[in-house]
Design a protein around this motif. Structure first.
Motif, short mmCIF file in Angstrom:
data_model
loop_
_atom_site.label_atom_id
_atom_site.label_comp_id
_atom_site.label_asym_id
_atom_site.label_seq_id
_atom_site.Cartn_x
_atom_site.Cartn_y
_atom_site.Cartn_z
N LEU A 145 -0.60 -15.38 -22.01
CA LEU A 145 -1.41 -16.23 -21.12
C LEU A 145 -0.71 -16.39 -19.76
O LEU A 145 -1.34 -16.28 -18.71
N ASP A 146 0.59 -16.66 -19.81
CA ASP A 146 1.32 -16.86 -18.55
C ASP A 146 1.42 -15.57 -17.75
O ASP A 146 1.26 -15.58 -16.53
N LEU A 147 1.68 -14.46 -18.42
CA LEU A 147 1.86 -13.20 -17.70
C LEU A 147 0.56 -12.68 -17.09
O LEU A 147 0.59 -11.90 -16.15
N SER A 148 -0.57 -13.11 -17.63
CA SER A 148 -1.85 -12.72 -17.01
C SER A 148 -1.95 -13.26 -15.59
O SER A 148 -2.65 -12.69 -14.74
N GLU A 149 -1.20 -14.34 -15.29
CA GLU A 149 -1.18 -14.92 -13.95
C GLU A 149 0.06 -14.49 -13.16
O GLU A 149 0.03 -14.48 -11.92
N LEU A 150 1.11 -14.11 -13.85
CA LEU A 150 2.38 -13.84 -13.16
C LEU A 150 2.64 -12.37 -12.89
O LEU A 150 3.40 -12.02 -11.98
N HIS A 151 2.04 -11.48 -13.69
CA HIS A 151 2.37 -10.07 -13.62
C HIS A 151 1.26 -9.29 -12.92
O HIS A 151 0.08 -9.48 -13.20
N GLY A 152 1.66 -8.40 -12.01
CA GLY A 152 0.71 -7.54 -11.30
C GLY A 152 1.32 -6.19 -11.03
O GLY A 152 2.38 -5.83 -11.56
N GLU A 153 0.67 -5.42 -10.15
CA GLU A 153 1.15 -4.07 -9.85
C GLU A 153 2.53 -4.08 -9.22
O GLU A 153 3.29 -3.12 -9.36
N GLN A 154 2.87 -5.12 -8.49
CA GLN A 154 4.15 -5.17 -7.79
C GLN A 154 5.29 -5.68 -8.68
O GLN A 154 6.43 -5.68 -8.26
N LEU B 6 15.11 -7.70 -7.83
CA LEU B 6 14.38 -8.84 -7.27
C LEU B 6 14.36 -8.73 -5.75
O LEU B 6 15.41 -8.55 -5.12
N TYR B 7 13.16 -8.83 -5.17
CA TYR B 7 13.04 -8.81 -3.71
C TYR B 7 11.83 -9.64 -3.32
O TYR B 7 10.73 -9.44 -3.83
N ARG B 8 12.08 -10.58 -2.41
CA ARG B 8 11.01 -11.46 -1.91
C ARG B 8 10.19 -12.07 -3.05
O ARG B 8 8.95 -12.13 -2.99
N GLY B 9 10.88 -12.52 -4.07
CA GLY B 9 10.22 -13.24 -5.14
C GLY B 9 9.57 -12.38 -6.19
O GLY B 9 9.03 -12.90 -7.17
N MET B 10 9.59 -11.04 -6.04
CA MET B 10 8.98 -10.15 -7.01
C MET B 10 10.07 -9.43 -7.81
O MET B 10 11.02 -8.89 -7.23
N LEU B 11 9.93 -9.42 -9.11
CA LEU B 11 10.89 -8.79 -10.00
C LEU B 11 10.29 -7.51 -10.56
O LEU B 11 9.16 -7.51 -11.07
N ARG B 12 11.04 -6.40 -10.43
CA ARG B 12 10.58 -5.10 -10.91
C ARG B 12 11.60 -4.51 -11.87
O ARG B 12 12.79 -4.79 -11.75
N GLN C 223 10.70 -4.90 7.43
CA GLN C 223 10.65 -6.35 7.22
C GLN C 223 9.23 -6.87 7.36
O GLN C 223 8.78 -7.70 6.57
N SER C 224 8.51 -6.37 8.36
CA SER C 224 7.14 -6.81 8.59
C SER C 224 6.23 -6.45 7.42
O SER C 224 5.35 -7.22 7.05
N ALA C 225 6.46 -5.25 6.85
CA ALA C 225 5.62 -4.79 5.74
C ALA C 225 6.10 -5.30 4.39
O ALA C 225 5.44 -5.07 3.38
N GLY C 226 7.26 -6.00 4.35
CA GLY C 226 7.79 -6.51 3.10
C GLY C 226 8.25 -5.44 2.15
O GLY C 226 8.10 -5.56 0.93
N VAL C 227 8.82 -4.37 2.69
CA VAL C 227 9.28 -3.26 1.85
C VAL C 227 10.71 -3.56 1.39
O VAL C 227 11.61 -3.71 2.21
N PRO C 228 10.94 -3.64 0.06
CA PRO C 228 12.30 -3.94 -0.43
C PRO C 228 13.26 -2.80 -0.13
O PRO C 228 12.85 -1.66 0.10
#
Length: 441
Positions: free
Chosen positions: A232-241, A301-307, A391-396
């Motif tokens: 349930l939680d990951l349905s809101e937290l997880h995406g393509e990024q 981890l970059y800009r709040g996204m974990l991969r 930086q502008s495009a948010g590329v890690p």
């Protein structure tokens, strides 16, 4: 095997030649004769024990003897020749390779069900070992009675029976089996438990085995509930990024850590250690950018996204000398070109707009960043330094690691993470192609 589904035509039994698997194979054959099943005995030769050839020969003789009685059994075997690296757990390496081999053989012989000879005593021992290792609920859950994984249904029909029942069954039928002398080697944790702890525990608490097996069953239920909550939680937290780690931190700590644990298990295929979870949880909360090497890959981890990046990308950055980097490349059309020296794959794709004429891609030059490069993100937009564009495009940072692509005249065509430079775009209506960089393959 009363699962409510249609009975299988072929059933596989994991057959080491030992007492438990011999008893299970014999019992399965008694049912198969009346039900019309074919039974394939699966034997794994790990290549680790000096007597392994003897055990395989025993399995051949036993199956041939039962075949002569007209019983529906055949033997399949696979030699692994394992060579665990220094520092690796021999038990863990062998267990993982064994299940992979069992799956391959089962599917190759048309069996979608594999029976395993684990019993209640094994389950109780597993619970104790996991508890002593500080495992969480998932570890304490031990072994499931049945689980479908990778196209195979793994079933442990005797998980509710104690070892003494199987021993009595083997004695009554006078079944012959091999005795693995490594089971007495107290270098292995399970053997130490059996030799030193288990007899004293049962003497003091006769119901310990049943109680510990029941505790594992309760842990299985709790683990299933936690998995459902994580879904349930990951349905809101997880995406393509990746995983939105910032949003994860806004959950209650126990709930957030549960979601993080399940997510790592899903993307890596491995159960994360307590140490890894603690590091990611505490360090990720205070660092905007971080990396954690673990098992067969790397968490980033970059800009709040974990991969999660699997082994090739992590290896390219952390082990051995890097392959020579390609400097020039001749492209032959749409498709993919692996560039080991750069640690990724360059894809060529036909597009309607935002690409370049093929004449500029027939031969290209690949260069590392040297400083001072500028990139134009779109028509009418000013060229800017790569650092500012990233930086502008948010590329890690790790998505920037790849070759800058130039044409033979030295004009920049493509930058990993940003795309095609607008100064090189083809006019509308012309056939055109674009490049795409895939790191870590």
């Amino acid at each position: 095997m009363k699962t409510g589904a249609a009975a299988p035509e072929v059933v596989a039994v994991a057959y080491s030649g030992g007492r438990d698997s011999t008893a299970l194979l014999y019992a399965t054959l008694q049912v198969a004769k009346s039900e019309g099943w074919q039974v394939v005995a699966l034997h794994v030769h790990h290549g680790l024990h000096p007597r392994a050839d003897e055990w395989l020969a025993h399995c051949h003789r036993q199956c041939e003897a039962w075949q002569r009685r007209g019983w529906p059994v055949s033997l399949a075997w696979e030699h692994l020749g394992l060579r665990p690296a220094p520092g690796q757990s021999v038990e863990a390496v062998a267990r993982r390779a064994r299940y992979e081999a069992l799956r391959r053989m089962a599917l190759a012989h048309g069996a979608s069900v594999v029976l395993l000879g684990h019993h209640r005593t094994d389950q109780a021992e597993t619970f104790m070992l996991q508890a002593l290792r500080g495992a969480g609920v998932a570890g304490l859950a031990g072994m499931p009675a049945a689980v479908c994984r990778d196209g195979v249904l793994w079933v442990r029909p005797w998980l509710g029976r104690p070892r003494r029942d199987i021993e009595a069954y083997v004695r009554r039928l006078r079944l012959r089996y091999v005795d693995d002398d490594s089971n007495a080697d107290e270098r292995y944790a399970r053997n130490r438990l059996r030799a030193r702890v288990w007899p004293a525990l049962l003497a003091a608490f006769p119901q310990a085995e049943a109680a510990l097996a029941d505790a594992a069953a309760w842990a299985q239920e709790a683990s299933a509930c936690l998995d459902e909550l994580a879904a349930l939680d990951l349905s809101e937290l997880h995406g393509e990024q990746g995983l939105d780690f910032r949003a994860c931190l806004r959950l209650a700590p126990a709930r957030a850590r549960n979601a993080l644990r399940v997510w790592i298990r899903q993307v890596s295929g491995l159960r994360p250690s307590t140490h890894l979870l603690e590091r990611v949880w505490t360090e990720g909360a205070v660092q905007p950018m971080a990396r954690w090497l673990w098992a067969e890959g790397e968490l980033r981890l970059y800009r709040g996204m974990l991969r999660w990046v699997p082994v090739p990308a992590a290896q390219a950055q952390t082990s051995g000398p890097s392959p020579a980097r390609e400097a020039c490349l001749s492209l032959r059309g749409a498709g993919s070109v692996a560039l080991p020296g750069w640690g990724g794959v360059l894809h060529v794709e036909a597009v309607q707009q935002g690409g370049v004429p093929w004449s500029r891609l027939r031969r290209i030059e690949l260069r590392a960043r040297g400083g001072g490069e500028q990139f134009q993100a779109g028509p009418g937009r000013p060229p800017r330094a790569l650092k500012k564009q990233f930086q502008s495009a948010g590329v890690p940072a790790w998505a920037r690691e790849g070759p800058l692509v130039y044409d033979t005249l030295g004009q920049l065509l493509f930058v990993p993470g940003l795309g095609m430079d607008a100064r090189a775009w083809a006019d509308a209506g012309r056939r055109q192609w674009r490049l795409r960089w895939e790191p870590g393959r």
